[in-house]
Design an enzyme around this catalytic site. Structure first.
Site, PDB file in Angstrom:
ATOM      1  CE  LYS A 181      36.017   4.180  11.809  1.00  0.00           C
ATOM      2  NZ  LYS A 181      35.849   2.938  12.652  1.00  0.00           N
ATOM      3  CD  GLU A 255      34.030  -7.074   0.363  1.00  0.00           C
ATOM      4  OE1 GLU A 255      32.909  -7.659   0.734  1.00  0.00           O
ATOM      5  OE2 GLU A 255      34.814  -7.486   1.220  1.00  0.00           O
ATOM      6  CB  CYS A 289      31.538 -10.284   3.614  1.00  0.00           C
ATOM      7  SG  CYS A 289      33.200 -10.334   2.750  1.00  0.00           S
ATOM      8  CD  GLU A 386      26.942 -10.299   6.338  1.00  0.00           C
ATOM      9  OE1 GLU A 386      26.547  -9.185   6.429  1.00  0.00           O
ATOM     10  OE2 GLU A 386      27.708 -10.757   5.465  1.00  0.00           O
TER      11      GLU A 386
END
Ligand code: NDP
Length: 478
Positions: A181, A255, A289, A386
């Site tokens: 997906k 991850e 990331c 983040e």
């Protein structure tokens, strides 16, 4: 002297976008029951209508993948599987311009990056794993074990095609079949990849692509016919998936997010370091990331580095992502822009000093000027969370031990950078840092042969390299 760049737009005529897309299940296009818009984040133009995958769509895709695993894919030798992977890699190279333009239109990233990084690296992942398919016994993984079977793969919007390649290539090389997906805002290159699978003659059902939102992802995670989940995305959703899979036998690799420290020692070569800082945080609009989002500067050189960095940031060209001169493109979505604005407002409210490059932002679409915060303390939200945008938080240190202490003071542990002329400094710091990937005197360099992954809340398992292969074989290290 000031040089002005004439516009150099890449033509979009190479790309054909259908007005409506269905799912790719069992080698065929299947109509969706409802749809949502996919827009170009640089202009807000509607590019296409994407199908919203339901539990029934996911079920059909899992059944097709199971059937393909049992009847065709698991019966093939590694050599035969490798041939398909080579063919896919070559077709991706042949259609590289098409992939690059489509990625830039759908994601907002500069064509320079989709053309020179995303697409060539995606093809490289297929070439690399094609090479391993018939040599698994030499990869140092436990080859007495078997592939998992049907793998569910859920990917984010920051590197849509590249994350697909990171997931699909090792899964197929080791003999698994796939239900993938893509992210809601960036499905188009995955749908073009489905056409590549058809063109390569890949047996039906080996790769299935179901588009949709978080509910579609959740239907994949919770489907009883799935043997392994591979997820890249936010730590928040990663935790939800880990909880959902805890009582099952499904295998899992995650991850997740990061808050990478880029440490600059007093003896670093300043001009090269400034380029590395820019690449570390402004590459892909900071939607990375492993971005070097916390700059940790030795006090003795902080003023000089910051002055040069600001001068360099004023030269970053922000604008039309299809223009070959553009360095920084659009923010991927209105939601992501709102998140960046919220966190940067919190940075100001908590007392950090904000400075943004002097650039003109387009009026349509989602944009954010390259920004740095100085005087950041470890308690500030902009040092802990983040931001996933073109925003750098700057901290300083006096002793190497203080630098390491600050770098490791995060719930994440994905990446770090070290800038120093001294090898002994670099080796010492590398041993102290709790980060899965550490770059020295460079940043954001990727290679299919190099395993990638994190510690702590940055995830479990490695992707890429020999280590990444074992995650797709039962009984091998996760
Ligand atoms: P998400 O983690 O929500 O999305 C990643 C993928 O997971 C998407 O395909 C998403 O679908 C899907 N998904 C969402 N909810 C579920 C669920 N409950 N079960 C299964 N799959 C699900 O990230 P966002 O796109 O919302 O971004 C939010 C933040 O995450 C960013 O601001 C950034 O900080 C971080 N992020 C980190 C990334 C990384 O590489 N480390 C990548 C992307 C984001 P859909 O897109 O349809 O919602």
């Amino acid at each position: 002297m000031n040089f002005e760049y004439a516009a150099a737009p890449e033509s979009r005529s190479v790309v054909k976008i259908d007005p409506v897309y269905g799912h790719f299940i069992n080698g065929k296009w299947v109509n969706g029951s409802s749809h949502f818009n996919s827009i170009n984040p640089a202009t807000e133009e509607v590019l296409s209508q994407i199908a919203l995958g339901t539990a029934a769509d996911v079920d059909a895709a899992v059944k097709a993948a199971r059937n393909a695993f049992d009847k065709s894919w698991s019966k093939l030798s590694g050599r035969e599987r490798g041939k398909y992977l080579y063919r896919i890699a070559r077709i991706m190279q042949e259609r590289a311009r098409e992939f690059a333009v489509l990625e830039t239109l759908d994601n907002g990233k500069p064509i320079r990056e989709s053309r020179d990084v995303d697409v060539p690296l995606s093809a490289a992942h297929f070439f690399y794993h094609a090479g391993w398919a018939d040599k698994l016994e030499y990869a140092g993984v436990d080859t007495t074990t078997a592939p998992h079977g049907v793998v569910g793969q859920i990917i984010p919007w920051n590197f849509p095609l590249l994350m697909l390649a990171w997931k699909v290539a090792p899964a197929l090389a080791t003999g698994n079949t796939v239900v993938l997906k893509p992210a809601e805002t960036t499905s188009l290159t995955a749908l073009l990849f489905a056409q590549v699978c058809q063109q390569a003659g890949l047996p039906d059902g080996v790769v299935n692509i179901v588009t949709g939102d978080g509910s579609t992802g959740s239907a994949i995670v919770n489907h009883p016919g799935i043997d392994k989940i591979a997820f890249t995305g936010s730590t928040e959703v990663g935790k939800l998936i880990a909880r959902a899979l805890a009582p099952t036998n499904k295998s899992l690799t995650l991850e997740l997010g990061g808050k990478g420290a880029n440490i600059v020692f007093g003896d670093a070569a300043i001009d090269e370091t400034v380029e590395g800082i820019v690449n570390g945080i402004f590459f892909n609009q900071g939607h990375v990331c492993c971005a070097g989002s916390r700059l940790i500067l030795q006090e003795s050189i902080a003023d000089e580095v910051l002055e040069k960095l600001k001068r360099r940031m004023d030269k970053i060209r922000v604008g039309d992502p299809l223009d070959k001169n553009t360095d920084l493109g659009a923010i991927n979505s209105a939601e992501q822009l709102a998140k960046i604005r919220e966190l940067t407002a919190a940075g100001e409210a908590e007392g950090a000093g904000r400075w943004s490059a002097n650039c003109e932002l387009p009026t349509n679409g989602f944009w954010f000027a390259p920004t740095i915060f100085t005087g950041v303390t470890q308690a500030h939200r902009i040092a802990r969370e983040e931001i996933f945008g073109p925003v750098l938080s700057v901290l300083t240190f006096r002793t190497p031990a203080e630098a390491i202490e600050k770098a490791n003071n995060t719930p994440f542990g994905l990446s770090a950078g070290i800038w120093s002329e001294k090898g002994s400094n670099i080796l010492w710091a590398t041993q102290q840092l709790r980060a899965g990937v550490i770059w020295a005197n460079t940043f954001n360099k990727f290679d299919p042969a190099s395993p990638f992954g994190g510690y702590k809340e940055s995830g479990w398992g490695r992707e890429g390299g020999r280590h990444g292969l074992s995650a797709y074989l039962k009984g091998s290290a996760k």
